[in-house]
Scaffold this active site. Sequence first.
Site, PDB file in Angstrom:
ATOM      1  N   VAL A  16       0.834  -1.211   0.000  1.00 42.04           N
ATOM      2  CA  VAL A  16       0.000   0.000   0.000  1.00 42.04           C
ATOM      3  C   VAL A  16       0.864   1.255   0.000  1.00 42.04           C
ATOM      4  O   VAL A  16       0.642   2.173  -0.795  1.00 42.04           O
ATOM      5  CB  VAL A  16      -0.954   0.006   1.208  1.00 42.04           C
ATOM      6  CG1 VAL A  16      -1.783   1.295   1.221  1.00 42.04           C
ATOM      7  CG2 VAL A  16      -1.884  -1.208   1.158  1.00 42.04           C
ATOM      8  N   ARG A  48      14.218  -0.914   7.495  1.00 44.73           N
ATOM      9  CA  ARG A  48      15.651  -0.870   7.196  1.00 44.73           C
ATOM     10  C   ARG A  48      15.887  -0.007   5.962  1.00 44.73           C
ATOM     11  O   ARG A  48      15.204  -0.171   4.950  1.00 44.73           O
ATOM     12  CB  ARG A  48      16.201  -2.280   6.938  1.00 44.73           C
ATOM     13  CG  ARG A  48      16.178  -3.197   8.151  1.00 44.73           C
ATOM     14  CD  ARG A  48      16.817  -4.540   7.832  1.00 44.73           C
ATOM     15  NE  ARG A  48      16.149  -5.181   6.704  1.00 44.73           N
ATOM     16  CZ  ARG A  48      15.060  -5.939   6.823  1.00 44.73           C
ATOM     17  NH1 ARG A  48      14.508  -6.118   8.002  1.00 44.73           N
ATOM     18  NH2 ARG A  48      14.526  -6.511   5.756  1.00 44.73           N
ATOM     19  N   VAL A 132     -11.554  -0.308   6.079  1.00 42.58           N
ATOM     20  CA  VAL A 132     -12.684  -1.234   6.093  1.00 42.58           C
ATOM     21  C   VAL A 132     -12.779  -2.094   4.852  1.00 42.58           C
ATOM     22  O   VAL A 132     -12.873  -3.312   4.925  1.00 42.58           O
ATOM     23  CB  VAL A 132     -14.007  -0.482   6.318  1.00 42.58           C
ATOM     24  CG1 VAL A 132     -15.189  -1.427   6.170  1.00 42.58           C
ATOM     25  CG2 VAL A 132     -14.017   0.162   7.694  1.00 42.58           C
ATOM     26  N   GLY A 134     -10.926  -1.545   1.515  1.00 40.76           N
ATOM     27  CA  GLY A 134     -10.052  -1.156   0.415  1.00 40.76           C
ATOM     28  C   GLY A 134     -10.556   0.066  -0.334  1.00 40.76           C
ATOM     29  O   GLY A 134     -10.801   1.122   0.250  1.00 40.76           O
ATOM     30  N   ASP A 201      -9.885 -10.307  11.148  1.00 45.43           N
ATOM     31  CA  ASP A 201      -9.836  -9.146  10.272  1.00 45.43           C
ATOM     32  C   ASP A 201     -11.242  -8.583  10.057  1.00 45.43           C
ATOM     33  O   ASP A 201     -11.470  -7.373  10.183  1.00 45.43           O
ATOM     34  CB  ASP A 201      -9.204  -9.540   8.932  1.00 45.43           C
ATOM     35  CG  ASP A 201      -9.233  -8.417   7.910  1.00 45.43           C
ATOM     36  OD1 ASP A 201      -8.337  -7.554   7.941  1.00 45.43           O
ATOM     37  OD2 ASP A 201     -10.162  -8.403   7.071  1.00 45.43           O
ATOM     38  N   LYS A 205     -13.151  -4.853  11.237  1.00 42.55           N
ATOM     39  CA  LYS A 205     -13.900  -3.995  10.322  1.00 42.55           C
ATOM     40  C   LYS A 205     -15.346  -3.823  10.772  1.00 42.55           C
ATOM     41  O   LYS A 205     -15.927  -2.735  10.656  1.00 42.55           O
ATOM     42  CB  LYS A 205     -13.828  -4.571   8.914  1.00 42.55           C
ATOM     43  CG  LYS A 205     -12.414  -4.565   8.344  1.00 42.55           C
ATOM     44  CD  LYS A 205     -12.301  -5.348   7.056  1.00 42.55           C
ATOM     45  CE  LYS A 205     -10.867  -5.331   6.528  1.00 42.55           C
ATOM     46  NZ  LYS A 205     -10.702  -6.148   5.295  1.00 42.55           N
TER      47      LYS A 205
END
Length: 433
Positions: A16, A48, A132, A134, A201, A205
């Site tokens: 993302v 990193r 929630v 995408g 998940d 939401k």
Amino acid sequence: MTSKPIGVAVLGLGNVGSEVVRILTENAEDFEARIGAPLEIRGIAVRRVDGDRGVPTELLTDDPAELVGRDDVDIVVEVLGGIDIPRKLVLSALEKGKSVITANKALLAEYTGELADAAEKSRADLYFEAAVAGAIPVVRPLMQSLAGDRVNKVAGIVNGTTNFILSAMDETGADYAETLAEAGRLGYAEADPTADVEGYDAASKAAILASIAFHTRVTAGDVYREGISKITSDDLETAKSLDCTIKLLAICERIVTPKGKERISARVYPALVPLNHPLASVNGAFNAVVVEAEAAGRLMFYGQGAGGAPTASAVLGDLVMAARNKFYGGRGPLESKYAKLKVAPMGDILTRYYVSMQVADKPGVLATVAAEFSKRDVSISTVRQQGSGDGARLVVVTHLAADSALSETVASLEQLDVVIHVASVLRLEGTTV
């Protein structure tokens, strides 16, 4: 004359974050025209600072706290994932008056109240459309477009991994383990798929959706949760014979108790859905959310629920809103929590049920099984027996019943000599009889 740039810090450069940076860079002129001022990336926090990240090396930092605290950062975009570290960074940004855009559903489901209080106190914006579904716009319609309406129910498919698995099982007849492995090979399932397949998940939401829709703070711990790991190919075959399919649903709704008290329910579980219901045709990794409001009626939002580019689209939509507010001096909508409704226990929820059991194939079995349902006022709609001998399978579909009554019934069935094993207990949604 060019307006003063608005400084943006990006926390995270995964799928993302990389897409957010790419789109923001490639379309810089368009964003400036839409906002009224240029957006400038001040830094990108990564774990990193090494290798070719596809961005100028001077923008990279492994000190996100220092980046968030910089005076030239006006907006913080958090796409790190996890809870503890993002929580500290987001709180720090909000307390300093910086607007925050986050796609972190787990963080919001646990700490929405704390973050919203910090945003309100410092008069900063907190946006989270991407948390929630995408690219699907659901949060903003609930918070703004339907702000003058009364939302009664929000239900949908909000996890692409589980929807891909169930769709593939339905289409191919393969079992759960085989389909999960294929989802992993195709990149739809994580190396550890627990958060997806066990419903965590989707529960996060659901907590966010319930909080917004019903003006009440709801956390992930308030959401009843079941996953899909026990769904079998036999369940899907039986669902087809009932003109249904099986979907993992997140359901948030207002209910009224027998004593007339208004409560809300927030729950996640796999359910049989009639083929003529709009959610039944949502397949693959797609998501869909159906909202039912008193004046607006039924609204459906459908599209890509995950992935780098779709989620980045939602993040950037929030970024434009926050930047406009910075430029023009406005503010986004604040948290609405005035209703303070209680969350009903799962035992009080009325739904229909599908119960599949392996039984002894001998006279009187059906009557014995039916009596256990009747003792607890669970009315039977249909009964089907498949196979014979030791492999006899009895499938019972009920009318509406309280979850507590059904749980007691299943426990009693397990004790019967004629019932070898209760294989599956699933709910039916999208019907009312």
